[in-house]
Design a protein around this motif. Structure first.
Motif, short mmCIF file in Angstrom:
data_model
loop_
_atom_site.label_atom_id
_atom_site.label_comp_id
_atom_site.label_asym_id
_atom_site.label_seq_id
_atom_site.Cartn_x
_atom_site.Cartn_y
_atom_site.Cartn_z
N ILE A 37 0.85 -1.19 0.00
CA ILE A 37 0.00 0.00 0.00
C ILE A 37 0.89 1.24 0.00
O ILE A 37 1.80 1.36 0.81
CB ILE A 37 -0.93 0.03 1.23
CG1 ILE A 37 -1.79 -1.25 1.27
CG2 ILE A 37 -1.81 1.27 1.21
CD1 ILE A 37 -2.57 -1.42 2.55
N PHE A 38 0.59 2.13 -0.93
CA PHE A 38 1.31 3.40 -1.03
C PHE A 38 0.33 4.54 -0.98
O PHE A 38 -0.77 4.45 -1.53
CB PHE A 38 2.10 3.46 -2.35
CG PHE A 38 3.34 2.63 -2.34
CD1 PHE A 38 4.58 3.20 -2.14
CD2 PHE A 38 3.28 1.25 -2.50
CE1 PHE A 38 5.74 2.44 -2.12
CE2 PHE A 38 4.42 0.47 -2.48
CZ PHE A 38 5.66 1.07 -2.28
N LYS A 39 0.73 5.63 -0.32
CA LYS A 39 -0.12 6.82 -0.26
C LYS A 39 0.57 7.96 -1.01
O LYS A 39 1.80 8.06 -1.03
CB LYS A 39 -0.45 7.21 1.17
CG LYS A 39 0.76 7.63 1.98
CD LYS A 39 0.41 7.96 3.41
CE LYS A 39 1.71 8.27 4.15
NZ LYS A 39 1.56 8.37 5.56
N LEU A 40 -0.23 8.81 -1.61
CA LEU A 40 0.26 9.98 -2.33
C LEU A 40 0.69 11.02 -1.30
O LEU A 40 -0.13 11.47 -0.50
CB LEU A 40 -0.82 10.53 -3.25
CG LEU A 40 -0.47 11.75 -4.10
CD1 LEU A 40 0.65 11.43 -5.07
CD2 LEU A 40 -1.71 12.23 -4.86
N THR A 41 1.98 11.39 -1.33
CA THR A 41 2.48 12.36 -0.36
C THR A 41 2.83 13.70 -0.99
O THR A 41 2.90 14.71 -0.30
CB THR A 41 3.70 11.82 0.41
OG1 THR A 41 4.71 11.46 -0.53
CG2 THR A 41 3.32 10.62 1.25
N ASP A 42 3.06 13.73 -2.28
CA ASP A 42 3.36 14.98 -2.99
C ASP A 42 2.72 14.91 -4.37
O ASP A 42 3.26 14.28 -5.28
CB ASP A 42 4.87 15.18 -3.10
CG ASP A 42 5.24 16.56 -3.66
OD1 ASP A 42 4.41 17.19 -4.35
OD2 ASP A 42 6.38 16.99 -3.40
N LYS A 43 1.57 15.56 -4.50
CA LYS A 43 0.82 15.50 -5.75
C LYS A 43 1.56 16.16 -6.90
O LYS A 43 1.54 15.66 -8.03
CB LYS A 43 -0.55 16.18 -5.55
CG LYS A 43 -1.53 15.91 -6.65
CD LYS A 43 -2.91 16.42 -6.29
CE LYS A 43 -3.92 15.92 -7.29
NZ LYS A 43 -5.28 16.23 -6.89
N ASP A 44 2.26 17.28 -6.65
CA ASP A 44 2.97 17.98 -7.72
C ASP A 44 4.11 17.16 -8.29
O ASP A 44 4.35 17.17 -9.50
CB ASP A 44 3.51 19.32 -7.21
CG ASP A 44 2.39 20.28 -6.84
OD1 ASP A 44 1.30 20.18 -7.44
OD2 ASP A 44 2.61 21.13 -5.95
#
Length: 139
Positions: free
Chosen positions: A117-124
């Motif tokens: 499982i990975f989470k988005l930490t920096d959308k840019d």
């Protein structure tokens, strides 16, 4: 080259040139028992060049995988040779079993039944981090 229109199915359009094969593999399209057309480097007035995937069956497309690989792509739902819906993609907030943690000390290395499982930490910057060890995913 002649690629027939599809009666009922999905067209994944506006794929960044060169990314269609990655999408093909991640979605498991090779396992389908229907016509699948992968068209690379099509001329596009908007993008210069693009890829297109046509799937000639009603197929559940994992929008998280598509959003991760190419958030600029679009998914067109076709029924009776007519487009009935168009979906725009976004970077998913969470990915499960799409990418694997490369950290050898991560719990997913020893507990292999755990989901990756990975989470988005920096959308840019499109940075995803493992929820267990915080290691950034590498493409």
């Amino acid at each position: 080259m002649k690629i027939d229109s599809i009666k009922n199915g999905i067209v994944i359009d506006h794929i960044t040139a060169g990314k269609a094969m990655k999408i093909y593999n991640l979605l498991g399209l090779d396992e389908l028992n229907c016509s699948v057309a992968l068209i690379k480097n099509v001329s596009s007035s908007k993008m210069g060049k693009k890829d297109i995937i046509k799937i000639d069956t009603d197929f559940h497309v994992d929008l998280d995988i598509l959003g991760y690989v190419d958030p600029g792509a679009t998914v067109n739902i076709i029924q009776n040779e007519e487009m009935v819906a168009k979906k725009k993609l976004e970077l998913p907030e969470k990915l499960t079993n799409v990418i694997k943690c490369k950290n050898p000390r991560c719990i997913t290395s020893t507990e292999q039944e755990l989901p990756h499982i990975f989470k988005l930490t920096d959308k840019d910057k499109k940075v995803y981090r493992c929820v267990y060890c915080e290691t950034a995913a590498k493409e």
